[in-house]
Design an enzyme around this catalytic site. Structure first.
Site, PDB file in Angstrom:
ATOM      1  N   CYS A   2      -0.242  13.066 -37.110  1.00  0.00           N
ATOM      2  CA  CYS A   2       0.482  12.256 -38.083  1.00  0.00           C
ATOM      3  C   CYS A   2       1.755  11.664 -37.489  1.00  0.00           C
ATOM      4  CB  CYS A   2       0.874  13.110 -39.275  1.00  0.00           C
ATOM      5  SG  CYS A   2      -0.497  13.968 -40.027  1.00  0.00           S
ATOM      6  N   ARG A  27      -1.464   8.206 -31.397  1.00  0.00           N
ATOM      7  CA  ARG A  27      -1.408   9.649 -31.654  1.00  0.00           C
ATOM      8  C   ARG A  27      -2.649  10.151 -32.384  1.00  0.00           C
ATOM      9  NH1 ARG A  27       3.809  11.527 -31.120  1.00  0.00           N
ATOM     10  NH2 ARG A  27       3.326  13.312 -32.394  1.00  0.00           N
ATOM     11  N   TRP A  73      -3.336  12.227 -40.309  1.00  0.00           N
ATOM     12  CA  TRP A  73      -4.515  12.864 -39.701  1.00  0.00           C
ATOM     13  C   TRP A  73      -4.842  14.031 -40.619  1.00  0.00           C
ATOM     14  CZ3 TRP A  73      -6.004  17.547 -37.441  1.00  0.00           C
ATOM     15  CH2 TRP A  73      -7.051  17.498 -36.529  1.00  0.00           C
ATOM     16  N   ASN A  99       4.903  15.406 -42.088  1.00  0.00           N
ATOM     17  CA  ASN A  99       4.069  15.963 -41.003  1.00  0.00           C
ATOM     18  C   ASN A  99       4.219  17.475 -41.062  1.00  0.00           C
ATOM     19  OD1 ASN A  99       3.621  13.371 -40.158  1.00  0.00           O
ATOM     20  ND2 ASN A  99       4.832  13.535 -38.272  1.00  0.00           N
ATOM     21  N   GLY A 100       3.116  18.180 -40.851  1.00  0.00           N
ATOM     22  CA  GLY A 100       3.191  19.639 -40.843  1.00  0.00           C
ATOM     23  C   GLY A 100       2.316  20.226 -41.929  1.00  0.00           C
ATOM     24  N   GLU A 480     -12.742  20.364 -17.374  1.00  0.00           N
ATOM     25  CA  GLU A 480     -11.992  19.164 -17.705  1.00  0.00           C
ATOM     26  C   GLU A 480     -12.919  17.938 -17.771  1.00  0.00           C
ATOM     27  OE1 GLU A 480      -9.305  18.604 -18.978  1.00  0.00           O
ATOM     28  OE2 GLU A 480      -8.794  16.536 -18.495  1.00  0.00           O
ATOM     29  N   LYS A 484     -13.462  15.672 -21.124  1.00  0.00           N
ATOM     30  CA  LYS A 484     -13.252  14.216 -21.156  1.00  0.00           C
ATOM     31  C   LYS A 484     -14.477  13.512 -21.725  1.00  0.00           C
ATOM     32  CE  LYS A 484      -9.848  13.949 -20.864  1.00  0.00           C
ATOM     33  NZ  LYS A 484      -8.869  14.964 -20.526  1.00  0.00           N
ATOM     34  N   GLU A 487     -14.711  14.068 -25.467  1.00  0.00           N
ATOM     35  CA  GLU A 487     -13.651  13.370 -26.211  1.00  0.00           C
ATOM     36  C   GLU A 487     -13.909  11.873 -26.327  1.00  0.00           C
ATOM     37  OE1 GLU A 487     -10.198  14.819 -23.755  1.00  0.00           O
ATOM     38  OE2 GLU A 487      -9.284  14.907 -25.709  1.00  0.00           O
ATOM     39  N   HIS A 503     -27.104  32.617 -15.909  1.00  0.00           N
ATOM     40  CA  HIS A 503     -27.035  33.617 -16.992  1.00  0.00           C
ATOM     41  C   HIS A 503     -27.146  32.970 -18.367  1.00  0.00           C
ATOM     42  CE1 HIS A 503     -26.080  36.693 -14.073  1.00  0.00           C
ATOM     43  NE2 HIS A 503     -25.173  35.888 -13.561  1.00  0.00           N
ATOM     44  N   LYS A 602      -3.327  12.731 -30.481  1.00  0.00           N
ATOM     45  CA  LYS A 602      -2.680  12.841 -29.171  1.00  0.00           C
ATOM     46  C   LYS A 602      -1.879  14.133 -29.052  1.00  0.00           C
ATOM     47  CE  LYS A 602      -1.544  11.652 -25.063  1.00  0.00           C
ATOM     48  NZ  LYS A 602      -2.591  11.943 -24.077  1.00  0.00           N
TER      49      LYS A 602
END
Ligand code: AGP
Length: 607
Positions: A2, A27, A73, A99-100, A480, A484, A487, A503, A602
């Site tokens: 947010c 963001r 968000w 926000n929060g 990583e 990526k 995402e 395994h 973000k």
């Protein structure tokens, strides 16, 4: 996540608020809204979707010099117009953006409902508007202060009163807010990127502070009403008007910026002749460094992977036990905080709630925690007090690329310091330092000749499942690479330690399934080749990221992507590059929203 923007001054507020919302789009958000005070009333608009959708609804906006805006968000309540901010009280004369997360939502909602308030949205924020109304008796500042006495949780909020167009009230507890002090105008935002168009002179609000904004400036107080003498700071020159500099997306621009951003992370810190390094922000003498008996890196997502990579290097070079921990797990498992441990909070944004929570837990138990942070002045940087700025420059794309390599580079600088004062000779230190020093040019060399990324993209774009494998330093790189791809392209995939594949994940391999194997010429190569044979025996297609000139791997690979040779500990800084490019180009091929992928934010400022 947010974003909050608020404006008060002599100029029309509406375009300035919309501009602020646009600057915070990176963001991540799912709806946006704003409110203006005009002729004793509030004018309010909100829309699901992009800021552009909201902007198209603003043609009849009044000439007002004060207002608040928000990108949301969703956390409490779905993505709907009703749930979007601002929220208002029953009389629709008090509007609020937040926000929060309010922890005691249920009792407060029940209390307000019993007093006849009917709620319109499913959000926790709406109750704040009603609570402020309940305490309003002509004094907007006192109303916010009194309301917040009942609230538990995190908030950055801005409150607009129709009856008081000459003032905005803001408050912070655990969610960042910065006040920009311009020439006869004042702006408030949750992100300095939204302030920089107006001014570079800023005041960062601290937890449990309340700010009274007027066109003339800001008066900061504690929530209890005591005056706070806040320092006015100057925003770093990194905060510029974000531009793609000719690239199609910020992500691609940021991938190509890495020779420069890594150089900034290393600049002035590596001492090649002395085979040593210096990180002034840590303020640690060799005596302090030899007292460190273990290192624990805390982070989330990409920052966690950077922490894993660095932990391996610390163990290998400095022979100090080191590990990385996922901050959201660490903070709640009643962790042991050894007295002789040094903790690092690794965070690009410095605002990730889980990482901040882990920092608090370490500090509460008397541990030493330092930041590995990109955003100057962020909450993690301030809370830790000491640490290292990675100086990658603002990262706008939601998917982190250049911040990862800068975090790794900065932590490798620390590794060299730690190792040199213990067990590295001058010559060994020089070898480590010059390997690091050479990285920016090697990154540039790779990016000039990135290899057959398009072939990898063709194999991956329609895959049912993609497996990323690596051993040793290449294991966090595999994680990583998979992160990526998830995402940006939403392609099902996972990263795994190569030796662990047999395994379980091997069962996923159909003939033709793409397997991305990260296998530079390090001590792990022989074992990696054995795993490659297992993959090939199942008919899977092998995409190998390997050291240039490695004929053995080239002969095995269906798609071979060479990167320049480097020291083992520095290989992640090169092997991650093709994985960033693969994710970008697969996302592009599938028509994804590269810089603003769905559902992601973000900086994740809530738990
Ligand atoms: C990376 O591409 C992601 N956007 C995400 O995993 C991110 O790294 C994580 O949320 C941590 O963010 P931070 O570095 O700002 O703390």
């Amino acid at each position: 996540m947010c974003g909050i923007i608020a404006y008060i001054g002599p100029n029309p507020a509406l375009p300035r608020i919309v501009d602020g919302l646009r600057r915070m789009e990176y963001r991540g958000y799912d709806s946006a809204g704003l409110a203006l005070a005009h002729e004793g009333k509030l004018w309010l608009r909100k829309e699901v979707g992009r800021v552009a959708d909201l902007a198209s609804q603003l043609r009849d906006g009044p000439e007002s010099n004060v207002g608040i805006g928000h990108t949301r968000w969703a956390t409490h309540g779905g993505v709907t117009q009703v749930n979007a901010h601002p929220h208002t009280d029953v009389t629709e004369t008090i509007a609020l953006v937040h926000n929060g997360i309010i922890d005691n939502t249920n009792p407060l909602r029940a209390m307000l409902t019993s007093q006849g308030v009917s709620f319109r949205s499913e959000t926790d924020t709406e109750l704040l508007a009603h609570l402020v109304r309940k305490h309003y008796d002509g004094d907007p500042v006192q109303a916010v202060r009194d309301a917040l006495k009942h609230v538990r949780g995190t908030y950055g909020l801005a409150v607009l009163f129709a009856a008081h167009p000459d003032v905005l009230v803001a408050a912070r507890n655990g969610s960042p807010l910065v006040v920009g002090i311009g020439q006869g105008e004042t702006v408030l935002a949750s992100d300095p990127q939204a302030v920089v168009a107006h001014t570079r002179r800023v005041v960062y609000l601290q937890d449990r502070e309340l700010a009274v904004l007027t066109a003339e400036g800001v008066d900061v107080q504690t929530l209890d009403g005591d005056t706070v003498d806040s320092a006015i700071e100057t925003l770093d020159s990194d905060y510029a008007l974000a531009s793609k500099e000719g690239f199609d997306h910020f992500m691609l621009k940021e991938i190509h910026e890495q020779p420069r951003s890594i150089k900034r992370a290393l600049r002035g810190r590596i001492q090649v002749n002395e085979g040593n390094a210096k990180l002034g922000g840590l303020n640690m003498t060799p005596r302090d460094l030899v007292a460190v008996q273990r290192v624990i890196n805390l982070g989330c997502g990409t920052s966690y992977h950077a922490g894993m990579t660095a932990a391996m290097a610390i163990e290998a070079l400095a022979r100090v036990p080191a590990r990385a921990e996922i901050a959201s797990e660490f903070r709640y498992r009643h962790p042991i905080i050894p007295r002789d441990a040094l903790f690092f909070a690794v965070s690009q944004s410095g605002e990730t709630a889980d990482t901040l929570g882990a920092v608090s837990e370490v500090q509460l138990k008397g541990g030493a925690v330092m930041g590995i942070v990109n955003v100057v002045g962020s909450t993690a940087a301030r809370t830790c007090g000491r640490g290292v700025y990675v100086h990658s420059g603002p990262e706008i794309a939601v998917a982190s690329t250049k911040a990862f390599t800068s975090q790794v580079a900065a932590m490798l600088v620390f590794t060299l310091m730690l190792a040199r004062c213990r067990n590295l000779s001058l010559e060994q230190g020089q070898a480590v330092a010059s390997a690091l020093d050479d990285i920016p040019s090697k990154v540039a060399q790779y990016l000039r000749e990135p290899g057959p990324i398009d072939q990898a993209v063709q194999l991956i774009r329609d895959a049912r499942y993609v497996l990323f494998l690596g051993r040793g330093y290449s294991y966090p790189v595999a994680l990583e690479g998979a992160l990526k791809l998830k995402e940006i392209a939403y392609v099902p995939c996972e990263g795994y330690p190569a030796g662990e594949m047999k395994h379980g994940p091997i069962a996923m391999l159909d003939p033709g399934a793409p397997v991305v194997f990260i296998s530079p010429d390090d001590g792990q190569k022989e074992k990696a080749i054995a795993n490659m044979m297992e993959v090939k025996a199942r008919g899977a297609t092998l995409i190998c990221v390997h050291t240039k000139g490695d004929d053995e791997i080239e002969a095995l690979a269906d798609v071979s992507i060479p990167v320049p040779d480097t020291a083992d500990f520095a290989t992640p800084l090169l092997t991650v590059l093709p994985l960033q490019l693969i994710a970008y180009h697969v996302g592009l091929a599938l028509g994804r929203d590269i810089d603003k992928p769905r559902n992601l934010a973000k900086s994740v400022t809530v738990e």
